[in-house]
Motif scaffolding. Structure first.
Motif, PDB file in Angstrom:
ATOM      1  N   HIS A   1       0.811  -1.218   0.000  1.00  0.00           N
ATOM      2  CA  HIS A   1       0.000   0.000   0.000  1.00  0.00           C
ATOM      3  C   HIS A   1       0.843   1.265   0.000  1.00  0.00           C
ATOM      4  O   HIS A   1       0.292   2.365  -0.078  1.00  0.00           O
TER       5      HIS A   1
ATOM      6  N   LYS B   1       4.856   1.503  17.473  1.00  0.00           N
ATOM      7  CA  LYS B   1       3.851   2.533  17.754  1.00  0.00           C
ATOM      8  C   LYS B   1       3.036   2.907  16.524  1.00  0.00           C
ATOM      9  O   LYS B   1       2.285   3.879  16.551  1.00  0.00           O
ATOM     10  N   GLY B   2       3.194   2.157  15.447  1.00  0.00           N
ATOM     11  CA  GLY B   2       2.328   2.350  14.282  1.00  0.00           C
ATOM     12  C   GLY B   2       2.807   3.417  13.303  1.00  0.00           C
ATOM     13  O   GLY B   2       3.861   4.030  13.474  1.00  0.00           O
ATOM     14  N   VAL B   3       1.990   3.614  12.286  1.00  0.00           N
ATOM     15  CA  VAL B   3       2.315   4.534  11.195  1.00  0.00           C
ATOM     16  C   VAL B   3       2.072   5.968  11.649  1.00  0.00           C
ATOM     17  O   VAL B   3       0.965   6.320  12.051  1.00  0.00           O
ATOM     18  N   ILE B   4       3.100   6.800  11.592  1.00  0.00           N
ATOM     19  CA  ILE B   4       2.929   8.209  11.971  1.00  0.00           C
ATOM     20  C   ILE B   4       2.723   9.120  10.759  1.00  0.00           C
ATOM     21  O   ILE B   4       2.131  10.182  10.893  1.00  0.00           O
TER      22      ILE B   4
ATOM     23  N   LEU C   1       3.315  10.697  18.429  1.00  0.00           N
ATOM     24  CA  LEU C   1       2.528   9.687  17.719  1.00  0.00           C
ATOM     25  C   LEU C   1       1.571  10.292  16.706  1.00  0.00           C
ATOM     26  O   LEU C   1       1.225   9.664  15.703  1.00  0.00           O
ATOM     27  N   HIS C   2       1.099  11.488  16.993  1.00  0.00           N
ATOM     28  CA  HIS C   2       0.113  12.157  16.139  1.00  0.00           C
ATOM     29  C   HIS C   2       0.717  13.472  15.662  1.00  0.00           C
ATOM     30  O   HIS C   2       1.187  14.268  16.478  1.00  0.00           O
ATOM     31  N   TRP C   3       0.684  13.700  14.355  1.00  0.00           N
ATOM     32  CA  TRP C   3       1.395  14.835  13.766  1.00  0.00           C
ATOM     33  C   TRP C   3       0.465  15.703  12.937  1.00  0.00           C
ATOM     34  O   TRP C   3      -0.450  15.213  12.293  1.00  0.00           O
ATOM     35  N   GLY C   4       0.718  17.000  12.967  1.00  0.00           N
ATOM     36  CA  GLY C   4      -0.078  17.933  12.183  1.00  0.00           C
ATOM     37  C   GLY C   4       0.687  19.224  12.004  1.00  0.00           C
ATOM     38  O   GLY C   4       1.914  19.246  12.079  1.00  0.00           O
TER      39      GLY C   4
ATOM     40  N   ASN D   1      -8.760   9.161   5.333  1.00  0.00           N
ATOM     41  CA  ASN D   1      -7.966  10.031   4.480  1.00  0.00           C
ATOM     42  C   ASN D   1      -7.506   9.217   3.287  1.00  0.00           C
ATOM     43  O   ASN D   1      -7.509   7.996   3.307  1.00  0.00           O
TER      44      ASN D   1
ATOM     45  N   TRP E   1      -7.304   5.320   3.867  1.00  0.00           N
ATOM     46  CA  TRP E   1      -6.648   5.003   5.132  1.00  0.00           C
ATOM     47  C   TRP E   1      -7.479   5.578   6.281  1.00  0.00           C
ATOM     48  O   TRP E   1      -8.299   6.490   6.065  1.00  0.00           O
TER      49      TRP E   1
ATOM     50  N   GLN F   1      -6.082   8.282  13.498  1.00  0.00           N
ATOM     51  CA  GLN F   1      -6.648   8.652  14.793  1.00  0.00           C
ATOM     52  C   GLN F   1      -5.968   9.911  15.324  1.00  0.00           C
ATOM     53  O   GLN F   1      -4.847  10.241  14.935  1.00  0.00           O
ATOM     54  N   SER F   2      -6.675  10.592  16.195  1.00  0.00           N
ATOM     55  CA  SER F   2      -6.160  11.853  16.729  1.00  0.00           C
ATOM     56  C   SER F   2      -6.676  12.093  18.139  1.00  0.00           C
ATOM     57  O   SER F   2      -7.827  11.794  18.445  1.00  0.00           O
TER      58      SER F   2
ATOM     59  N   TRP G   1      -2.573  13.930  13.720  1.00  0.00           N
ATOM     60  CA  TRP G   1      -3.108  12.630  13.336  1.00  0.00           C
ATOM     61  C   TRP G   1      -2.001  11.599  13.197  1.00  0.00           C
ATOM     62  O   TRP G   1      -0.891  11.909  12.780  1.00  0.00           O
ATOM     63  N   GLY G   2      -2.329  10.361  13.560  1.00  0.00           N
ATOM     64  CA  GLY G   2      -1.371   9.270  13.442  1.00  0.00           C
ATOM     65  C   GLY G   2      -2.103   7.948  13.452  1.00  0.00           C
ATOM     66  O   GLY G   2      -3.283   7.881  13.133  1.00  0.00           O
ATOM     67  N   GLU G   3      -1.392   6.881  13.862  1.00  0.00           N
ATOM     68  CA  GLU G   3      -1.981   5.539  13.917  1.00  0.00           C
ATOM     69  C   GLU G   3      -2.682   5.205  12.605  1.00  0.00           C
ATOM     70  O   GLU G   3      -3.775   4.636  12.599  1.00  0.00           O
ATOM     71  N   GLN G   4      -2.039   5.577  11.510  1.00  0.00           N
ATOM     72  CA  GLN G   4      -2.612   5.375  10.181  1.00  0.00           C
ATOM     73  C   GLN G   4      -2.697   3.888   9.848  1.00  0.00           C
ATOM     74  O   GLN G   4      -1.729   3.148  10.012  1.00  0.00           O
TER      75      GLN G   4
ATOM     76  N   HIS H   1      -4.167   1.228   6.677  1.00  0.00           N
ATOM     77  CA  HIS H   1      -4.811   1.059   5.380  1.00  0.00           C
ATOM     78  C   HIS H   1      -6.202   0.493   5.602  1.00  0.00           C
ATOM     79  O   HIS H   1      -6.381  -0.487   6.318  1.00  0.00           O
TER      80      HIS H   1
END
Lengths: 353, 353
Positions: free
Chosen positions: A161, A179-182, A226-229, B205, B218, B221-222, B228-231, B233
Motif C-alpha cells: 500500500h 507505535k504504528g504509522v505516523i 505519535l500524532h502529527w499535524g 484520508n 486510510w 486517529q487523533s 493525526w497518526g496511527e494510520q 490502510h
C-alpha cells in the motif's frame, strides 16, 4: 571545508553481516541510525536481503501471515515470462505504468556496536524484523532520536500500500515496542528533533505528492510523537543547483549548537545521485533557515560510494556530535556503512558565510 | 434500492453564483459539505472561478502576497506559445513529465442556505477565500463535522507544493479560524467522524502515493483533531469492480445508525468516471467493515451528471440523515450541486444482504 573520510571505510560491508536465513544473501548494510548508548556507539543498520537464485529469475521475499503466524513467502518471477515488467532497477520491479510492484529485497533493522566508533561488532540476529501487518515489504532507513532515557526510532515501513513512516521505541536496544504509522504514504526521511520546541515535538518529513508538487521537505508538529499535524512546507528541491534538483529529504537527526540546530540532509539529482548538505536553523523556530550549504558537503567520490547496489549514493540517517567533532555515519552506494568527520566549527563557518 | 433524484436538480448552477470579481466567471459550484444549522440546511460549496478570456489563452488566478497583503495575481499563458504544456484537461495544465503545473481555476468556499433543503439562497461573498500562505491555488471539497457546538471543516488546501488537507473551525458560519495542514500532500477526501471512538477522533484520508501503492482509503486517529497518526490502510481500489478500479476516497461525513456507521464514499474508474458507494462500519471499531455495496448506489446517468466542467461525475462531501431519510448532496459533472434521497432502511437492507 574539510570532510575527512575514515581510513577504514567502508566500516561495514554486506559480507560482514550474517544473513537471517540460509537461503538469503545480504545485498546491503547501509543507511543506519546512530546514537551513543553508554560507552558504545550504536548503529541501527538497514540490512537488505534477497533470496539466492540464478540470474534468469528473481525471488522476492515478503512477510505474510500464514496460519496465524508471520512467515516469509517467496514469490518467484522468471524474467522472460514477464515482458510486461521492468527489471532494470536493482532495487525494485515496475509495471508498464511505472508503478513499483515488488521490491527485490526485504530490509530489517540490525544493531552494530563499537567502543571506538570505527570497529563494529554486528549482531547475528535482527533487532527487529518486519511483520506481516505493518511492514510486509520491509523496514528501511531508521533514525534514532533520544529523548530522556527513551530512544524513538522512526523508519520507512513498506507494504504493497505504500512507503509510510512508522515509529518504534526502545530503552535498551534489546526489546522494542511498535507505535504504528505516523505518516501515511508516500512519506519518508523523517527526522524528529530531540526536544520539544515551543511546547511541541517537531519533525521533518518528505511526502512525495503524485499530482502537484515535488519530493520536498515539510515540517510537522506533535504533542506526543505519535500524532502529527501543523504541516508546513519547509524547503523544496532546487531548480538551480543541479545536485539537489530531483529530491531532497531529512538526513541525520538535528543536533543543537549555540548557533542553531544543525541538520545534515540529502539531496539527489534527477539521475538519482545522492549527496549531503546541511542546514542551520533557528533554535526557537526551526522553520526559519539561518543558513544552508550551497554545494554538497559530501558527495560520491570514492569507489565504495560510486559502485554498489545502487551507484553514486552517500546517504545519512544519523550522526554523532561530540564537542567539536561531527561524525557522519552514512550509507555508500546503498550497500555499505561508512564514516566521515567534520569539525563543527568548520561546518558552522561554512553555514555562516 | 431506490435512490430518488430531486426533481429540481440541479439545485445550484454556476449562473446562480455571483463571481467574486468582475473579471471572474464561475466555472463550477459543487462538492459541498452539508449540515443542519438551526432551522436551516447549510451547504458549504466549493466555487471554482476562472478569469474571463478568449480561447487562445488561459489566465490562471492564484493568490499571492504582495506588499504584505494577499492579492490575486493572474498568469496569462498564450497556448500556442507553450507547446511543452498539455491543456487537454479542463481542470489543470500539465508539463511533459505529467506534473500538474497550474490549475485552471481558483476555488473558494461559499455558503448556501435553505429552509426546505431544496431551494437555496447563495451568499454573495465567500465564506472563506484562499490565502497566499496556505491555499494559494485554492480551497476545495469541504466536509463539515459537527462536534458539540463547533463545526470542523476539512478541505483540500492546494499550493504549488501539493494538495494537502487543512482544517478550519466555525461556530456560526460567519467567522472561522484556520487550524493549518492536518495531512501533508498528496492527501484529500478526509472525513472526520462526529465523535470520539475508543477515546480518539477518527478520520478517513486518501493519500496518493507516487511509487508504491494506489489512491486508497486510510484510517487515522487523533487526540485533538489537529494531529493525526496511527494510520491504517482501510480499503483499496478494486481490481475486479471496474467502477472503482481507479481511485476510492471518503465522501460524506459518516453518520451513526443502530446497525453501524454509514459512510457514503466515492469510487472512480481509470477513465475518471466517479460514482458513489456505501460502507457499513462497526460502531466500536470503524476499521471493521460490516458491509460494502458491491455496485454504485448513485452513478452519472442524467445529462447534468454526464456533462459539465468535467464529465461523468457524481461526488459527495456531505449528506444529512433525518430519521429514515438520507439526503445526499452531491456535485454533478464538477459544476452543479444536486440532491438525491435514499431511505435509510433501504440502504441498510442493501448493506446487509
Amino acid at each position: 571545508m574539510k570532510v575527512v573520510r575514515c581510513e577504514k571505510n567502508p566500516l561495514i560491508r554486506p559480507e560482514d553481516v550474517r544473513p537471517s536465513r540460509e537461503d538469503f544473501q545480504v545485498d546491503g548494510v547501509f543507511n543506519c541510525g546512530a546514537v551513543k548508548y553508554g560507552e558504545e556507539t550504536i548503529l541501527l543498520c538497514r540490512v537488505a536481503e534477497s533470496v539466492i537464485c540464478d540470474s534468469r529469475e528473481i525471488k522476492i521475499p515478503i512477510v505474510e501471515e500464514q496460519e496465524g503466524k508471520d512467515q516469509i513467502r517467496i514469490i518467484t518471477l522468471v524474467k522472460e515470462e514477464h515482458p510486461e515488467l521492468d527489471f532494470s532497477d536493482s532495487r525494485s520491479i515496475h509495471n508498464r505504468e511505472g508503478k513499483c510492484v515488488y521490491l527485490t529485497s526485504l530490509s530489517h533493522l540490525r544493531i552494530a556496536r563499537s567502543r571506538d566508533g570505527v570497529n563494529f561488532r554486528i549482531d547475528d540476529e535482527a533487532f527487529v524484523f518486519p511483520n506481516a501487518k505493518e511492514e510486509s515489504w520491509g523496514m528501511e532507513d531508521p533514525r534514532i532520536t533520544q529523548i530522556g532515557d527513551t530512544y524513538y526510532v522512526n523508519y520507512t515501513s513498506v507494504t504493497p500500500h505504500g512507503a509510510a513512516t512508522s515509529l518504534l521505541i526502545t530503552k535498551d536496544f534489546k526489546t522494542c515496542t511498535r507505535k504504528g504509522v505516523i505518516f501515511a504514504p508516500e512519506n519518508k526521511d523523517v527526522t524528529i528533533f530531540p526536544e520539544k520546541i515551543g511546547g511541541k515535538y517537531v519533525a521533518f518529513n518528505r511526502p512525495v505528492p503524485c499530482g502537484i508538487g515535488n519530493p520536498d521537505m515539510w515540517l510537522a508538529q506533535s504533542p506526543d510523537l505519535l500524532h502529527w499535524g501543523e504541516q508546513k512546507h519547509f524547503c523544496g528541491i532546487s531548480e538551480e543547483s543541479s545536485w539537489e534538483n530531483g529530491r531532497i529529504g531529512g538526513g541525520a537527526v538535528p543536533f543543537r549548537t549555540e548557533k542553531g540546530w544543525v541538520m545534515i540532509y540529502h539531496g539527489a539529482d534527477r539521475q538519482g545521485r545522492y549527496c549531503l548538505g546541511a542546514f542551520l536553523l533557528d533554535l526557537e523556530d526551526p522553520s526559519r533557515v539561518l543558513a544552508k550549504t550551497s554545494g554538497p558537503i559530501l558527495e560520491p567520490e570514492t569507489d565504495y560510494e560510486n559502485f554498489g547496489f545502487f551507484n553514486e549514493v552517500v546517504f545519512t540517517c544519523g550522526c554523532i556530535q561530540e564537542e567539536d567533532n561531527v561524525i557522519i555515519y552514512y550509507g555508500a552506494a546503498d550497500d555499505k556503512i561508512c564514516r566521515a568527520d567534520i569539525k563543527l566549527h568548520d561546518l558552522l563557518d561554512e553555514l555562516q558565510t
